[in-house]
Design an enzyme around this catalytic site. Structure first.
Site, PDB file in Angstrom:
ATOM      1  N   SER A 271       0.829  -1.201   0.000  1.00 60.96           N
ATOM      2  CA  SER A 271       0.000   0.000   0.000  1.00 60.96           C
ATOM      3  C   SER A 271       0.874   1.267   0.000  1.00 60.96           C
ATOM      4  O   SER A 271       1.763   1.401  -0.823  1.00 60.96           O
ATOM      5  CB  SER A 271      -0.967  -0.046   1.185  1.00 60.96           C
TER       6      SER A 271
ATOM      7  N   ASP B  47      -9.777  -5.905  -4.606  1.00 63.55           N
ATOM      8  CA  ASP B  47      -9.306  -4.845  -3.711  1.00 63.55           C
ATOM      9  C   ASP B  47     -10.292  -3.686  -3.720  1.00 63.55           C
ATOM     10  O   ASP B  47     -10.590  -3.119  -4.766  1.00 63.55           O
ATOM     11  CB  ASP B  47      -7.930  -4.377  -4.194  1.00 63.55           C
TER      12      ASP B  47
ATOM     13  N   HIS C 214      -7.237  -5.988  -0.164  1.00 59.50           N
ATOM     14  CA  HIS C 214      -6.073  -5.114  -0.087  1.00 59.50           C
ATOM     15  C   HIS C 214      -4.964  -5.687   0.798  1.00 59.50           C
ATOM     16  O   HIS C 214      -3.866  -5.135   0.840  1.00 59.50           O
ATOM     17  CB  HIS C 214      -6.494  -3.738   0.446  1.00 59.50           C
TER      18      HIS C 214
END
Length: 346
Positions: free
Chosen positions: A170, A297, A325
């Site tokens: 991320s 996601d 995610h």
């Protein structure tokens, strides 16, 4: 940068929902016991972190070491008595450095660490400033340099003749890019897991604009903002509510891992993700980058991830079906296989 490698993981085997025998086989019981031990270990870490946060004032700057990795031997209960694969014994690069994303900490990699260690590799998970068990007040984290300091300190300690494989999840991708710009000679490969693989002059937050709106609008209107220096000053961070976190990050993750995350998640400092990165072709541009796309996601949609790849092409592009995610929770085995595959690329 050479030919682009397009890869996709094999479809994960479906669970067998046929009739279950009254007694589980030995291997099944052992697997369940190991999974339960993993969760207890991670939960213990989370509770320890929570106790520390209660014991010390949040504004204190207290550096606590990140998760230490250890190589498993054959007597280790997680090893299942398996021999380390011969092809892994010949790896020149065994050090995997794991960088968490926004709000997370080194704790989120516990499954990945176990799998890599079992394979004979040397993973190290790092808590960024104000994350995990680092008790720095997130309101004081003003820049990407501040946020990435534990990673930079680690890379500075790596001998000049050694290299590592750097993995970012991320917004941890921005820290990976920052490290590539400063230590390109110490990083053999950089792996971005549904991460902010931004281009020169781009902010990590810009990647999430589709879900959260423009940075300017978010800073003015978001209900999740934290004003650590008072309402008369710009916001210093943000924190999603539990329901938002569950919907954005954990739509496919096991319930236990979601519960663990609800205990461990920390506020997200705004400074690092609102900062435009300065990336040069000579350093960042010549690095070996690989991207892992997560196809279910909700935080960073597959379309946005593909856009990142088109605008800033990596050497390799991999996909994980059915992953939210957090593939280290929802698809740990698939993620593990891809990490090993990337590590073997000459």
């Amino acid at each position: 940068m050479g030919n682009r490698l397009i890869c996709m993981t094999k479809k994960d085997a479906k669970d067998n929902h046929g009739s279950r025998s009254k007694r589980l086989g030995t291997s099944q019981r052992k697997s369940l016991a190991e999974e339960e031990f993993l969760h207890r270990q991670a939960l213990s870490m989370a509770l320890h972190q929570h106790q520390l946060s209660q014991r010390f004032d949040g504004s204190m700057s207290r550096r606590i070491g990140s998760i230490s990795s250890r190589r498993r031997n054959l007597s280790d209960p997680f090893s299942n008595g398996k021999q380390v694969p011969d092809f892994l014994e010949n790896f020149k690069l065994k050090k995997f450095i794991l960088i968490h994303g926004e709000g997370f900490g080194a704790w989120c990699w516990y499954k990945t660490i176990a799998l890599l260690e079992e394979a004979g590799l040397l993973p190290t998970a790092i808590d960024l400033i104000g994350s995990g068990i680092d008790l720095t007040d997130t309101d004081s984290v003003a820049s990407l340099a501040d946020y990435s300091k534990p990673l930079i300190d680690y890379l500075e300690s790596v001998p000049e003749d050694e290299k590592v494989i750097l993995i970012g999840h991320s917004t941890g991708g921005a820290c990976v890019s920052y490290a590539l710009e400063h230590f390109p000679h110490k990083i053999s490969k950089a792996i971005f897991i549904c991460a902010t693989m931004v281009s020169d002059g781009q902010r990590p937050f810009d990647v999430f604009a589709e879900e959260l709106g423009s940075a300017e609008r978010f800073m003015q209107e978001s209900e999740f903002l934290i004003y650590g220096n008072g309402k008369d000053n710009p916001p210093t961070g943000f924190m999603f509510k539990k329901q938002q976190m569950k919907g954005l990050y954990f739509n496919q993750s096991p319930t236990k891992d979601v519960a663990l995350s609800m205990v461990c998640m920390r506020p997200i400092p705004l400074g690092p993700i609102m900062e435009k990165l300065s990336l040069s072709f000579e350093k960042y541009g010549t690095s070996r980058r690989f991207f892992i796309q997560t196809l279910d996601d909700h935080a960073l949609s597959p379309d946005v991830q593909e856009k990142l790849v088109r605008e800033n092409p990596p050497e390799g592009f991999f996909k994980i079906k059915g992953s939210d995610h957090c593939p280290f929770f929802s698809k740990p085995q698939s993620l593990h296989k891809i990490l090993l595959e990337i590590a073997q690329i000459p």
